[in-house]
Scaffold this active site. Structure first.
Site, mmCIF file in Angstrom:
data_model
loop_
_atom_site.group_PDB
_atom_site.id
_atom_site.type_symbol
_atom_site.label_atom_id
_atom_site.label_comp_id
_atom_site.label_asym_id
_atom_site.label_seq_id
_atom_site.Cartn_x
_atom_site.Cartn_y
_atom_site.Cartn_z
ATOM 1 N N GLU A 53 -36.262 11.478 -14.637
ATOM 2 C CA GLU A 53 -36.864 11.357 -13.312
ATOM 3 C C GLU A 53 -36.053 12.127 -12.263
ATOM 4 O O GLU A 53 -36.623 12.812 -11.407
ATOM 5 C CB GLU A 53 -36.969 9.885 -12.902
ATOM 6 C CG GLU A 53 -37.844 9.048 -13.827
ATOM 7 C CD GLU A 53 -37.067 8.346 -14.926
ATOM 8 O OE1 GLU A 53 -37.426 7.210 -15.266
ATOM 9 O OE2 GLU A 53 -36.088 8.945 -15.442
ATOM 10 N N LEU A 206 -23.488 20.666 -43.366
ATOM 11 C CA LEU A 206 -24.144 19.653 -42.535
ATOM 12 C C LEU A 206 -24.447 20.149 -41.125
ATOM 13 O O LEU A 206 -24.428 19.383 -40.164
ATOM 14 C CB LEU A 206 -23.295 18.371 -42.466
ATOM 15 C CG LEU A 206 -22.962 17.707 -43.802
ATOM 16 C CD1 LEU A 206 -22.133 16.457 -43.577
ATOM 17 C CD2 LEU A 206 -24.229 17.377 -44.586
ATOM 18 N N GLY A 263 -25.316 10.964 -51.144
ATOM 19 C CA GLY A 263 -26.103 11.094 -52.360
ATOM 20 C C GLY A 263 -26.738 9.792 -52.801
ATOM 21 O O GLY A 263 -26.995 8.891 -52.001
#
Length: 330
Positions: A53, A206, A263
């Site tokens: 906002e 990653l 995993g």
């Protein structure tokens, strides 16, 4: 779609720009509309401030007076050391009407923001686009309702449910389109989690390797009860990784969205603890046979207990592969 619904849909889509970057605050989108024309846009900034906002009203300037505001979450009613209450900013701006997709479940606001606007003579409507807003802020809503982030498990597997060859080879089961989509999911997460076995076997980066989104790589984390420290030689060691000794550590993270990429032991632990809220299953048109499964034992004693727990929420083709998105039924 009505004009109000169309504009709210645009505000909700705008909120997705902040997904994975605003925690612990929600990712919110906001439009300032004058005579049917969008004059300013805003979305929650990285770190949670400024709020959507404030961004939109500052961009609108004097054009906000008498205009309408569309926002995906109820404007906050509490003053923070990091910024003023958005409800007060809206009143001061002279906005004539505020359309809110959903009420803020944060007890510091929870209806008080809308009430403050109404008391100041601002017309308030609530509920347009609520379902889409809930989906866009699912991580934040999970933290408020469950006291933990939304946890998504990603699996890339063959038709017969194998995630690697018997010898451990898993790159690449899926094709480039599916891998690109998986990287986009990384860009929308606050934290990405692997287990110790995946770290030792694959030493993954990653990160996000999509052009223009490289800076959206989530914070890496390793879930392991036996790892003393994340090796400095790990590919992601320069990105301030987290070491999580238990699922309690994972649930206690002050973030909204966690992506788990393996995993099998990590997947099994989280499934057994019923902590997975969403699964992304990338299924490749290959049959591996005697390979490794995506998860091991998760504590189910009867087949009947497995039914009714997951709902197929979405499917789509990604090149030759297929994505299946499952939502936990709670």
């Amino acid at each position: 779609m009505s004009e109000a619904a169309r504009l709210m849909d645009a505000a909700i889509r705008l909120s997705l720009r902040g997904l994975g970057r605003t925690a612990p605050n929600p990712n919110v989108g906001c439009l300032v509309v004058r005579n049917g024309r969008i004059v300013a846009r805003g979305w929650t900034q990285p770190g949670g401030r400024p709020h959507a906002e404030m961004m939109a009203l500052e961009a609108a300037g004097a054009a906000a007076r008498g205009a309408e505001l569309y926002v995906s979450l109820e404007p906050c009613a509490h003053v923070s050391p990091r910024g003023p209450a958005c409800a007060d900013l809206i009143v001061a701006s002279g906005v004539s009407a505020v359309h809110i997709a959903m009420r803020d479940p944060d007890p510091r606001t929870d209806g008080q923001g809308a009430a403050r606007l109404g008391s100041a003579g601002v017309a308030v409507t609530l509920g347009t686009g609520e379902a889409a807003a809930r989906q866009a802020m699912a991580g934040f809503l999970s933290r408020i309702a469950l006291g933990r982030p939304r946890i998504t498990l990603k699996l890339a597997m063959s038709i017969d449910g194998r995630v690697s060859m018997p010898g451990g080879e898993s790159q690449w089961i899926t094709g480039p389109e599916a891998r690109a989509h998986a990287h986009l999911q990384r860009a929308l997460a606050d934290v990405i989690v692997i287990g110790r076995g995946t770290l030792e076997a694959d030493d993954p980066s990653l990160d996000v390797r999509l052009p223009g989104l490289e800076d959206r790589s989530p914070r890496p984390a390793v879930l392991s009860a036996t790892l003393d420290a994340i090796p400095a030689s790990a590919k992601f060691a320069d990105r301030d990784p987290l070491l999580l000794a238990s699922v309690d550590d994972l649930c206690g993270l002050a973030v909204n969205d966690v992506l788990v990429e393996g995993g099998a032991a990590t997947a099994s632990t989280l499934l057994a603890a019923d902590l997975i809220d969403r699964m992304l299953v990338y299924r490749a048109p290959v049959v591996i046979g005697d390979g490794a499964p995506g998860a091991g034992r998760i504590g189910l004693e009867r087949l009947a207990d497995a039914h009714g727990r997951w709902r197929l929420a979405e499917t789509r083709a990604l090149g030759n592969d297929r994505l299946e998105v499952y939502a936990r039924t709670r």
